[in-house]
Design a protein around this motif. Sequence first.
Motif, mmCIF file in Angstrom:
data_model
loop_
_atom_site.group_PDB
_atom_site.id
_atom_site.type_symbol
_atom_site.label_atom_id
_atom_site.label_comp_id
_atom_site.label_asym_id
_atom_site.label_seq_id
_atom_site.Cartn_x
_atom_site.Cartn_y
_atom_site.Cartn_z
ATOM 1 N N ARG A 226 0.878 -1.160 -0.006
ATOM 2 C CA ARG A 226 -0.103 -0.064 0.001
ATOM 3 C C ARG A 226 0.912 1.265 -0.068
ATOM 4 N N VAL B 147 -4.168 0.809 6.069
ATOM 5 C CA VAL B 147 -4.342 -0.173 5.299
ATOM 6 C C VAL B 147 -5.918 -0.751 5.383
ATOM 7 N N ASN C 20 3.027 -1.454 4.233
ATOM 8 C CA ASN C 20 2.706 -0.199 4.183
ATOM 9 C C ASN C 20 3.787 0.687 4.023
ATOM 10 N N THR C 21 3.528 2.187 4.048
ATOM 11 C CA THR C 21 4.810 2.954 3.761
ATOM 12 C C THR C 21 4.789 3.767 4.822
ATOM 13 N N CYS D 248 6.156 7.369 -1.299
ATOM 14 C CA CYS D 248 5.279 6.304 -1.151
ATOM 15 C C CYS D 248 5.340 5.174 -2.132
ATOM 16 N N ALA E 270 7.195 1.626 -1.436
ATOM 17 C CA ALA E 270 6.360 0.345 -1.775
ATOM 18 C C ALA E 270 7.064 -0.581 -2.926
#
Length: 383
Positions: free
Chosen positions: A56, A61, A78-79, A283, A287
């Motif tokens: 993501r 999330v 996730n980031t 991001c 990812a």
Amino acid sequence: MYNVKLYNKISKVGLEELDAAKYTCAEDFEEYDAVLVRSAKLHDVQFPKNLKCIARAGAGVNNIPIDRCSEEGIVVFNTPGANANAVKELVVCALLLASRKVVQGANWVNSLAGTPDIGPAAEKGKATYAGPEIAGKKLGVIGLGAIGVKVANAAVGLDMEVWGYDPFLSVDGALSLSRSVKHVTDLDQIFANCDYITIHVPLNADTKHTISAEAIAKMKDGVRLINLARGELVDEQAVADALASGKIAAYVSDFASDCILAQKNAITLPHLGASTPESEDNCAKMAVYEITEYLEKGTIRNSVNFPNLKVPYEGGYRICLIHKNIPNMISSITHSVRCNIENMGNRSKGDYAYTIIDTAEQPTEENLNELRAIEGMISVRAL
């Protein structure tokens, strides 16, 4: 060759980090090894059996079926921190918007179009839109993660007295936090003492409606509230009622709702928190890095459902095993590996665990199937 399915528009800067000799990206794959997603809802998506990971490009999330992914051995990344600066800047903006009635004043001036001597006419009404300065005021920051720490430090730079609450403050967070921030261990201290409150925590069963009617009752009269994290962290009807009564002087939110839009002292933004090209690039790059490290080396970093684990990898033969966190699992695994084990790492997280084993010989498919048959084993992958 790995297939990466794209949901939403993923930054080109991030996608360029994928080696074209190893990865193919498309939106219409039916079989794919990895997913890159932003806000698309995946709860009703039937994933292919060969899906190994979902990344993501953002922090939250809630659009991903975490429990189902865990049971199917799909690592969800996730980031965290990649969009922290973008959100921090918007919080600083929100502090000013909540104080100085900038939006209301600008809207009023726009309504004067065509008025003779518009300059003097506009200035004559400015007293209606006067508001306090933020310097010297107390700001409560709920959640001192990557974003909260940046917000707290920025507010210190704006001469605010900053109070921070986070029962799970990490070592990195503590080291990054300005020594001027007063760290409190009781959320009620934030409610009772702060003139401004901003919330930066993940949404889960424990944090839903952190800002409730009960919490608002504990706040100072005329408090100014900011929510750029998740809409459900706040009981919006309770906030609407408090705005109507004057208990809350102003509310700035990144999440639209009819009851809030009806309040004149509320400012609602169209989820702009991370909407900067820099944030989207950061991001996407993070990812992409996460999925490539996992697919090529088995490394898990920033997973929300499985433990982080990195075992130095110099090529050769590697077995990656996702399994339940149950007694005697490691002994069952090592007993069933029919190769000389040269290196090994294991970490657990709640009900799940992850093991990496490097071997001197290439494991056979028969041996991999033997590992897959171990009770509690979820997935076995050979690199």
